[in-house]
Scaffold this motif. Sequence first.
Motif, PDB file in Angstrom:
ATOM      1  N   SER A  99      -4.182   6.934  -0.120  1.00 31.48           N
ATOM      2  CA  SER A  99      -3.623   5.586  -0.095  1.00 31.48           C
ATOM      3  C   SER A  99      -4.146   4.783  -1.277  1.00 31.48           C
ATOM      4  CB  SER A  99      -4.007   4.868   1.206  1.00 31.48           C
ATOM      5  OG  SER A  99      -3.569   5.585   2.338  1.00 31.48           O
ATOM      6  N   ILE A 147       0.861  -1.181   0.000  1.00 25.84           N
ATOM      7  CA  ILE A 147       0.000   0.000   0.000  1.00 25.84           C
ATOM      8  C   ILE A 147       0.895   1.228   0.000  1.00 25.84           C
ATOM      9  CG2 ILE A 147      -1.690   1.336   1.317  1.00 25.84           C
ATOM     10  CD1 ILE A 147      -2.786  -1.317   2.351  1.00 25.84           C
ATOM     11  N   ASP A 179      -8.021   6.657  -1.654  1.00 27.41           N
ATOM     12  CA  ASP A 179      -8.080   5.629  -0.617  1.00 27.41           C
ATOM     13  C   ASP A 179      -8.581   4.287  -1.144  1.00 27.41           C
ATOM     14  OD1 ASP A 179      -7.173   7.452   1.277  1.00 27.41           O
ATOM     15  OD2 ASP A 179      -9.194   8.140   1.711  1.00 27.41           O
ATOM     16  N   LYS A 218       1.269   5.288   0.345  1.00 27.88           N
ATOM     17  CA  LYS A 218       0.589   6.418   0.974  1.00 27.88           C
ATOM     18  C   LYS A 218       1.273   7.720   0.585  1.00 27.88           C
ATOM     19  CE  LYS A 218      -1.406   4.010   4.933  1.00 27.88           C
ATOM     20  NZ  LYS A 218      -1.677   4.075   6.389  1.00 27.88           N
TER      21      LYS A 218
END
Length: 298
Positions: free
Chosen positions: A62, A50, A183, A52
């Motif tokens: 994200s 992931i 996200d 960010k």
Amino acid sequence: MSCIISKYEWDTLNPDAFPLKIISTQMLVSIPKHSHDFHELVIFMRGSAIHKIYQEDGTLKSYSVVQGDVFAIRQNEQHSFENGHSAFYYNIIFRSELLQSELRELEQFPLWKTFFGDSCPTHRMKSHLSPVDRAEVMQKIQALNQELEFQGDGFRFVAKTLFLEILAKILRGTRQPILQNEDFIIELPILQCIGRIEDAPEKRYYLPSEANSANMSIASFTRKFRQATGCSMQEYIKLLRLKKAENLLMQTNINLEGIAAECGFYDTNYFIKVFKQQYKTTPAKFRVARTAQKDEKT
């Protein structure tokens, strides 16, 4: 606290040195929040994570990255990686002056503007390399790394040329860039399925089995797979098989029956049909045309 990597930390990033370097990263779990005063092109070769991005206004964006994904990290942009799963990637780091003379041409690529343009998009854009394209890019990265390491005669010219070839391959791409919603996180079972398919697209995959392995309903798995890749699982498999077939047509003398079988098409007529739908020509004509182009160059 954000860690800023100074341009004075590496010889290749000093004002009087060549402003280009490659770093390979094997990420176990995470990479802490940091930023740097140079641009970075990230090429995920294996695994997933992931990513960010910490915006100047304090908001956090994200999104998931998986093997084959390519994305940019801009100068002074704060970012981090989390939830790494067998992740290995290359960072090609460079300063903007390296490409100053090519900037006008690079700006003709829409993806370049999204990656490194003045305006920062609300959503993140990434490109995706097929296994075949990923292998080609890896070869060029290894050649570039060798030039930067040994610095033989004319290494600056050769290294810059190799970097431009890598950029051209990525910016032209083989698929439409993927727009990542804010996200948007791809669930691990979907990432694992994508990885299995990319590693061996010629194998047989069954939607009910993959959904069951992911502990999802078929409808839920299909929806999440499409969110992650932009197409259905079967379409994704077909595109990867066709890309592999394209490479075999250009690089080998294997007959069509052999290529169809090696790429997972168990009916040669069906292979010819879907190839023509994708490339607007038959495999045989495609091979003849590409061979002629190669002969002209030599």
